[in-house]
Design an enzyme around this catalytic site. Structure first.
Site: not given
Ligand code: NAD
Ligand code: UDP
Ligand code: UDP
Length: 313
Positions: A190, A273, A141, A144
């Site tokens: 899910f 986590p 991980r 990221y």
């Molecule tokens: P997502 O994967 O749907 O969106 C990310 C977008 O970035 C995609 O459209 C992808 O094509 C684009 N991208 C990736 N690399 C790129 C690059 N080098 N140049 C241009 N575009 C690029 O994910 P999301 O869930 O919409 O997440 C958006 C942001 O929010 C991310 O930075 C992610 O780390 C952050 N974030 C999301 C969550 C969540 O739960 N969804 C949680 C924490 C942080």
């Molecule tokens: N997870 C799970 N089954 C799945 C996908 C994810 O039990 O099919 C669990 C995963 O191991 C984690 C939690 O759900 O404990 C959240 O996972 P996700 O990848 O959505 O987000 P993150 O781990 O980044 O919080």
């Protein structure tokens, strides 16, 4: 009307953000390399005269003129960010440098979509912004987590060194329509499994916890964060503090879809986590914001989206 750049604008969160910014009458430039985002997510915005789409990778320098930047570009699900981990770090780090350089040149305000992953597998619960985290620097991980941590460092150094107006938001697990159906995140997995009648794959014993925020609540908080006074930088947690075990989530999805799927238990991925829940005291004080959409209500909307989408899966 402001000119606003949204990087990662064709992704899950980015597409909802573009939509809301357009509704407010702004001019939106969506930049995306379509690694995980899709044109489908923003197809309904094409044709809006205030919306512009640019296929572009932010690890390369970008020269445009804008007033504000929301930096969301980065794959966010473990499957996708581990597919090409070096590119993930480049996107977070080189991407941040380029967007900060751009913000510096055009004097734009810039918001970073950081993540609860900066806290790693936390030994403080719930996580306040003051907690420094417990992150493995060399694990699966890390591309990221450490990429996002380095991006935060860059944001704060551009603020200290160049007086840039920055906002760092730490996003906790968020779900909703337009999540990628195959990106392995727990809510989409899910729901898709339940709709197809396949086994629901709980990793580990399902006792690990997460707190799930519906996308509309999250986008509202992000926009409020951008509009805070210039002396407010964050970092600020945004997410829903209501905590569920993964097993509870599986049962809830089965109940709400009326599925006959069975729950099966698979091995827990490395560095997964054990618990996660935001302390959102700062967000409620500064943004005057708390999430308003309950899990059951948000799941209903998300299930509705995937029901329609599942015909094409
Ligand atoms: P997502 O994967 O749907 O969106 C990310 C977008 O970035 C995609 O459209 C992808 O094509 C684009 N991208 C990736 N690399 C790129 C690059 N080098 N140049 C241009 N575009 C690029 O994910 P999301 O869930 O919409 O997440 C958006 C942001 O929010 C991310 O930075 C992610 O780390 C952050 N974030 C999301 C969550 C969540 O739960 N969804 C949680 C924490 C942080
Ligand atoms: N997870 C799970 N089954 C799945 C996908 C994810 O039990 O099919 C669990 C995963 O191991 C984690 C939690 O759900 O404990 C959240 O996972 P996700 O990848 O959505 O987000 P993150 O781990 O980044 O919080
Ligand atoms: N940059 C960019 N767009 C701009 C201005 C800069 O992409 O409008 C990039 C530029 O390529 C540089 C990075 O942002 O690599 C950092 O810029 P900064 O001015 O902070 O540093 P320097 O140019 O001195 O390396």
């Amino acid at each position: 009307m402001k000119k606003i750049l949204v990087t990662g604008g064709a992704g899950f969160l980015g597409s909802h953000l573009c939509e809301r910014l357009l509704e407010q009458g702004h001019d939106v430039l969506c930049v995306d390399n379509f690694f995980t985002g899709t044109k489908d997510n923003i197809a309904h915005l094409i044709g809006n005269r205030n919306f512009e789409l640019m296929r572009f990778d932010i690890t390369f320098p970008l020269y445009v003129e804008v007033d504000e930047i929301f930096n969301l570009a980065c794959p966010a699900s473990p499957i996708h960010y581990q597919f090409d981990p070096v590119q993930t770090t480049k996107t977070s780090v080189h991407g941040a440098i380029n967007m900060l350089g751009l913000a510096k040149r055009v004097k734009a305000k810039i918001l970073q979509a950081s993540t609860s992953e900066v806290y790693g597998d936390p030994d403080v619960h719930p996580q306040p912004e003051s907690y420094w985290g417990r992150v493995n620097p060399i694990g699966l991980r890390s591309c990221y987590d450490e990429g996002k941590r380095c991006a935060e460092t860059l944001f704060f150094d551009y603020w200290r060194q160049h007086r840039l107006r920055i906002k760092v938001v730490r996003i906790f697990n968020t779900y909703g329509p337009r999540m990628h159906p195959n990106d392995g995140r727990v809510v989409s997995n899910f729901i898709v499994q339940a709709l197809k009648g396949e086994d629901i794959t709980v990793y580990g014993d399902g006792s690990q916890t997460r707190s799930f925020c519906y996308v509309d609540d999250l986008v509202e908080a992000m926009m409020r964060a951008m509009n805070t006074p210039d002396d407010f930088t964050g970092p600020i947690n945004i997410g829903n503090p209501k905590e569920f075990t993964i097993l509870q989530l599986a049962q809830q999805v089965i109940a709400q879809t009326g599925s006959k799927s069975k729950i099966v238990f698979n091995p827990l991925p490395s560095d997964d986590p054990k618990q996660r829940k935001p302390d959102i005291t700062l967000a409620s004080d500064v943004l005057k914001w708390t999430p308003s959409i309950e899990l059951a209500q948000g799941l209903e909307k998300t299930i509705g989206y995937f029901r329609v989408k599942s015909n094409t899966l």
